[in-house]
Design an enzyme around this catalytic site. Sequence first.
Site, mmCIF file in Angstrom:
data_model
loop_
_atom_site.group_PDB
_atom_site.id
_atom_site.type_symbol
_atom_site.label_atom_id
_atom_site.label_comp_id
_atom_site.label_asym_id
_atom_site.label_seq_id
_atom_site.Cartn_x
_atom_site.Cartn_y
_atom_site.Cartn_z
ATOM 1 N N ALA A 14 -23.818 66.377 -41.950
ATOM 2 C CA ALA A 14 -24.529 65.878 -40.710
ATOM 3 C C ALA A 14 -23.329 66.471 -39.833
ATOM 4 C CB ALA A 14 -23.873 64.211 -40.263
ATOM 5 N N ASN A 91 -30.208 65.878 -46.623
ATOM 6 C CA ASN A 91 -29.936 67.469 -46.294
ATOM 7 C C ASN A 91 -28.640 67.529 -46.709
ATOM 8 O OD1 ASN A 91 -29.702 68.575 -43.679
ATOM 9 N ND2 ASN A 91 -27.914 68.144 -43.325
ATOM 10 N N TYR A 157 -31.263 79.408 -55.751
ATOM 11 C CA TYR A 157 -31.746 78.864 -54.275
ATOM 12 C C TYR A 157 -33.446 78.784 -54.006
ATOM 13 C CZ TYR A 157 -32.742 76.852 -49.251
ATOM 14 O OH TYR A 157 -32.668 76.171 -48.216
#
Length: 186
Positions: A14, A91, A157
């Site tokens: 975050a 996230n 990735y």
Amino acid sequence: MNRLAGKRVLITGASAGIGEACANAFAESGADLLLSARRVERVEELAARLSGDHGVQVHTARLDVTDSTAVTAYVEEITNANLVPDILINNAGKAVGLDLLHEGSLDDWEDMIDTNIKGLLYVSRAVIPHMVTRNSGHVINIGSIAGRWVYPKGAVYNATKFAVWALNEGMNIDLVGTKIRVSSVD
């Protein structure tokens, strides 16, 4: 009626980018927040601003999602404080290195795999059982279109974000029969 007011949202990673944007959006909707990141000073600054601007409760923690022991301890801590999230935003993620596969850095690969895949697994494994016990919750996994459309010099990735897509689908199947939703934002 605002469905998010009073809900508790845990957001990993975050401290910047999408995680910070999610924190802003949820706070604006009246949700209380559990903000975690490796750079705790940044989430503490964000927490102070969001709490002041929106009157929501914000708890912060230094958390490296690649450390399974730390993840387990953190979720035990928030559980003991009666702060189990209603919504989990997985996230935390990384895109490091931009190399041809046969020239890639093994350290970069380990870093992305540990964060993007294993970190998501560790946090999900620690939080979802509490959602199952309560029979409510929503897990939102932050993926990437790069998990579907690969690009030059991004194979690892791309692979980690394809794994996020697969894990998202698997979680949905494994949670059939519960009132827990699983979504992905790519």
